[in-house]
Design a protein around this motif. Structure first.
Motif, short mmCIF file in Angstrom:
data_model
loop_
_atom_site.label_atom_id
_atom_site.label_comp_id
_atom_site.label_asym_id
_atom_site.label_seq_id
_atom_site.Cartn_x
_atom_site.Cartn_y
_atom_site.Cartn_z
N THR A 118 0.84 -1.19 0.00
CA THR A 118 0.00 0.00 0.00
C THR A 118 0.88 1.24 0.00
O THR A 118 1.91 1.27 0.67
N ARG A 132 -4.91 6.45 -1.80
CA ARG A 132 -4.20 5.22 -1.43
C ARG A 132 -4.25 4.27 -2.61
O ARG A 132 -5.30 4.08 -3.22
N THR A 142 -2.17 0.56 -4.52
CA THR A 142 -1.33 -0.61 -4.33
C THR A 142 -0.27 -0.61 -5.42
O THR A 142 -0.58 -0.43 -6.60
N GLU A 151 4.93 0.08 5.11
CA GLU A 151 3.61 0.48 4.61
C GLU A 151 2.93 1.42 5.57
O GLU A 151 3.07 1.26 6.77
N PRO A 152 2.18 2.37 5.09
CA PRO A 152 2.06 2.67 3.67
C PRO A 152 3.30 3.43 3.18
O PRO A 152 3.81 4.32 3.87
#
Length: 76
Positions: free
Chosen positions: A11, A23, A25, A65-66
């Motif tokens: 993330t 946000r 991936t 992460e993030p």
């Protein structure tokens, strides 16, 4: 995966610019991300589309992460 230099999906959050707070991936921790946003075209010109291009660079200080990508206002 060990030893081959490939990371799994992680993330990330975008900071600043038009995608602030988004946000996403990412895989393999890319150094740069491009975000595009369609521009309004006043007079249609065939199949041409115009997009604004925004560049986000990975903050190398963040290793968990993030992940964090900051808006680069100097990029084209």
């Amino acid at each position: 995966m060990a030893g081959d230099g490939v990371r799994g999906q992680e993330t990330a959050v975008l900071a600043g610019g038009p995608a602030d707070g988004m946000r996403i991936t990412v895989a393999d921790r890319p150094a740069v991300l491009q975000v595009t946003r369609p521009c309004v075209v006043e007079v249609p010109f065939g199949d041409v589309r115009v997009d604004g291009l925004y560049v986000y660079r990975r903050d190398l200080r963040v290793d968990e992460e993030p992940l964090r990508y900051g808006f680069d206002p100097a990029s084209p």
